[in-house]
Motif scaffolding. Sequence first.
Motif, PDB file in Angstrom:
ATOM      1  N   ILE A 379      29.048  46.096  50.278  1.00  0.00           N
ATOM      2  CA  ILE A 379      27.845  45.072  50.643  1.00  0.00           C
ATOM      3  C   ILE A 379      28.496  44.324  49.660  1.00  0.00           C
ATOM      4  O   ILE A 379      29.140  44.611  48.818  1.00  0.00           O
ATOM      5  N   LEU A 380      27.953  42.767  50.287  1.00  0.00           N
ATOM      6  CA  LEU A 380      28.248  41.269  49.743  1.00  0.00           C
ATOM      7  C   LEU A 380      27.383  40.701  49.121  1.00  0.00           C
ATOM      8  O   LEU A 380      26.524  40.828  49.396  1.00  0.00           O
ATOM      9  N   SER A 381      27.193  40.810  47.386  1.00  0.00           N
ATOM     10  CA  SER A 381      26.169  40.706  46.692  1.00  0.00           C
ATOM     11  C   SER A 381      26.090  39.017  46.596  1.00  0.00           C
ATOM     12  O   SER A 381      26.810  38.765  45.159  1.00  0.00           O
ATOM     13  N   ALA A 382      26.043  38.495  46.798  1.00  0.00           N
ATOM     14  CA  ALA A 382      26.089  37.000  46.993  1.00  0.00           C
ATOM     15  C   ALA A 382      24.636  35.833  46.825  1.00  0.00           C
ATOM     16  O   ALA A 382      24.859  35.498  47.069  1.00  0.00           O
ATOM     17  N   ASP A 383      23.647  37.035  46.661  1.00  0.00           N
ATOM     18  CA  ASP A 383      22.630  36.532  46.364  1.00  0.00           C
ATOM     19  C   ASP A 383      22.105  36.363  44.583  1.00  0.00           C
ATOM     20  O   ASP A 383      23.530  35.699  44.303  1.00  0.00           O
TER      21      ASP A 383
ATOM     22  N   PHE B  39      27.603  48.777  56.688  1.00  0.00           N
ATOM     23  CA  PHE B  39      27.257  47.557  55.466  1.00  0.00           C
ATOM     24  C   PHE B  39      25.442  48.011  54.411  1.00  0.00           C
ATOM     25  O   PHE B  39      25.341  47.065  54.081  1.00  0.00           O
ATOM     26  N   ASP B 138      15.964  37.255  47.794  1.00  0.00           N
ATOM     27  CA  ASP B 138      16.673  36.125  48.043  1.00  0.00           C
ATOM     28  C   ASP B 138      16.794  35.510  49.846  1.00  0.00           C
ATOM     29  O   ASP B 138      16.586  36.096  50.121  1.00  0.00           O
ATOM     30  N   PHE B 140      19.013  34.257  51.188  1.00  0.00           N
ATOM     31  CA  PHE B 140      20.438  34.892  51.395  1.00  0.00           C
ATOM     32  C   PHE B 140      20.639  36.188  52.538  1.00  0.00           C
ATOM     33  O   PHE B 140      21.158  35.921  53.327  1.00  0.00           O
ATOM     34  N   TYR B 141      19.576  36.749  52.520  1.00  0.00           N
ATOM     35  CA  TYR B 141      19.623  38.218  53.196  1.00  0.00           C
ATOM     36  C   TYR B 141      19.214  37.777  54.448  1.00  0.00           C
ATOM     37  O   TYR B 141      19.229  38.622  55.462  1.00  0.00           O
TER      38      TYR B 141
END
Lengths: 443, 443
Positions: A379-383, B39, B138, B140-141
């Motif tokens: 997972i890309l945690s970019a929030d 993911f 967020d 973002f999601y």
Amino acid sequence: MSDKIITPKTLSGFVEMLPNEQILFNKMKDTIRQSYELFGFVPLDCPVMDSSQVILAKAGGETEKQIYQLTKGDTDYCLKFDNTVPLAKYVAQKGEQLCFPYRAYQIAKVYRGERPQKGRYREFYQCDIDIVGRDTLDIFYDAEIPSIIYYTFDKLNIGKFTINISNRKLLNGLFEYLNLNEKSGEILRIIDKLDKIGIKNVKDTLAVDYKLNDKTIKIIVDFIEINGNNDKQISKIKALNIDNETFNAGLEELQTVINQIKAFGVPDECVAINLSITRGQDYYTGTIYETYLDSCKEIGSVCSGGRYDNLAKFYSAKNYPGVGISIGLTRLFFQLLENNIINLEQQSPIDVMILPMTENIDYANTVAKNLRRDNIRTILSADTTKLKNKLNYANKMNVPFVIFVGESEIETNTVTVKNMVSGEQVTTEINNCKNIIKKYLEI
Amino acid sequence: MSDKIITPKTLSGFVEMLPNEQILFNKMKDTIRQSYELFGFVPLDCPVMDSSQVILAKAGGETEKQIYQLTKGDTDYCLKFDNTVPLAKYVAQKGEQLCFPYRAYQIAKVYRGERPQKGRYREFYQCDIDIVGRDTLDIFYDAEIPSIIYYTFDKLNIGKFTINISNRKLLNGLFEYLNLNEKSGEILRIIDKLDKIGIKNVKDTLAVDYKLNDKTIKIIVDFIEINGNNDKQISKIKALNIDNETFNAGLEELQTVINQIKAFGVPDECVAINLSITRGQDYYTGTIYETYLDSCKEIGSVCSGGRYDNLAKFYSAKNYPGVGISIGLTRLFFQLLENNIINLEQQSPIDVMILPMTENIDYANTVAKNLRRDNIRTILSADTTKLKNKLNYANKMNVPFVIFVGESEIETNTVTVKNMVSGEQVTTEINNCKNIIKKYLEI
């Protein structure tokens, strides 16, 4: 619509797992599926419901009481209570379009409205395989089945196990020989309870309830108590010199199956003739199987089945003999947990959490894609959550690796990877990082 | 029990696939599952039934009519009609034991007693993912979701596709601005039918049935017909200068999502703002998605979803905002077949069939074990069937390789492997044989 809040609860006899439970459960389910597929079984996914006429064709007694039934429009439906009835209907209906022997596997939920009690579920998974022939099915397949049980339980890695084998023709023949045909169903039921009630109660019940004389009881009890290694048991059965055709057909089948199982490379210590198993009231007609975990026999058979002469007799005039087994996975899973044979630690749905330290996530996203290409769950945690909270999340979720991607990593085309268990942290190029992760995950 | 034969048939709206169909269907299902897992989504496997109180909390209208309901003992059950209601209940119930954002995937059958018609099923698979936050989630999601749709459909390899995106706040804000709040539900429903009924009918319905004046209709129609590339559409929406808070919040969200999707590396041509999508009467409150296959748009959206403010409002006083999508796999599968986008040729559950030419099968069995170790699906065909019939079986089942093991192979520690498609046959040692097979199977 109302704004009143309905307090949610899990219905009695139904299962709603937490993530770590579900992940572990699915791992076992996948192991079973992979094993079935490696032996060339075809997936079969029957509807949850069928017409009541179909589902109830074979049912009766306790089973029928447990069935979930419903009506909608002009159709009367029942939920399936096992995977065998839908298979039987399917084979009867599609027989002309199937290749025989038809090797089918079903991993599906079934429904039984039992009185809820420990270890009993109203919705549970059964993992079945069946090999179905048209008109005939070689005894060879009776021996192949234990080799698949062996492979599957070996892969499940839940300790030593023993596949118990008998043949229904032996006890049926013995009853014919003793002129007990009429009472054979009831006597089988009593013998089936041997493990629960003990040999003394079996004897008493046969004497008091079924009026058998001492000599007859002795013959039956001596027979079901035959023990020793498989060769010795075969010799003992032969030595009884029972003059009955059914009995001797059963003996020959049993002997053939035991010999073939050896040829399949199943270790001797995993296979035991056990003349006291009967598979209760089921429709088996030849070889029968029950599988016990050596470390906790008390949980009962974890994989049972057998040979049946005619699978689809309620739905077809054609003859489909078969042999099959079933693993009651839901019950098994919770028993293994309770007995600490499996445990829930370290189940994570995520292998790597990427933490971009810059606003631009292009590079971080490239890293994520690269990892996923090698089946690393990322997972890309970019929030906009604070870093501290993200690391908390990684810890709670048991994520084994965190990757930091900041300005300097982007500049040098590297990543900083941290093993969350050991705390070890290293800045390295992406392919090397992948190797570290893959080595740890053993993929 | 009766001996009368019940003629088996498949119930209307239910699916019973033939082996080659089921294998292909499962391949697609596995691709979707693997994508969701890569993911970092957690499996969730909710019961097929829940109490009617829970299932009907949100339902109403058409949905309620379609629900399968039953009573057993003192419990009133409903079969689930989607995966969202069970998820909502689960989150409300287990919230304290989950980590947020909670990323769940469900690949499960759901039930709707619709009038059977082409393309409608009463039992069908929905493949859902949801990302659920506690209190906040967020934006973002909202952008991550299309990147997962992109990954998944790219892997499914069923041709080019376009993810259509809008935001419910835009139309809702526009209706506020036009003082149409009271009629907004109905108007959304009309717009939702645009693709089916065409723009003229939309205009006429708004004029005749909803008494909107020409000016209002023009504003609505001009809005939903905004086109051009995404940047151009954003400019056009801005240029409208709609003075409404909801509208402008929607515009800002849409802009953020479109920009972030780019950062996720989703190609521009796969993402299109489409202001006419509404997701009908659903509970979405922000970003909405519909996915169309470029080669057959007429089959409708194959993956839809969106952002919702409060997932579990019927079961909890806590606030769980989320964003999710669903793929209606059963319908998609049959549409792809019908449109020749996928085809059933060469689906075999078996990679290799081993034919022992000797009575002793030890060596043949060793070969089988060796192949399975490398995930080659292998059957050992050692029953007494004639060789000709066995080869017929291999052909009918599309088995790509047959291995012959006779005296000379045993002596020389080799196998004779035949490619059933090309007819090529070679005697070689087992590791080389494995390489031939693995190369062909691309594993």
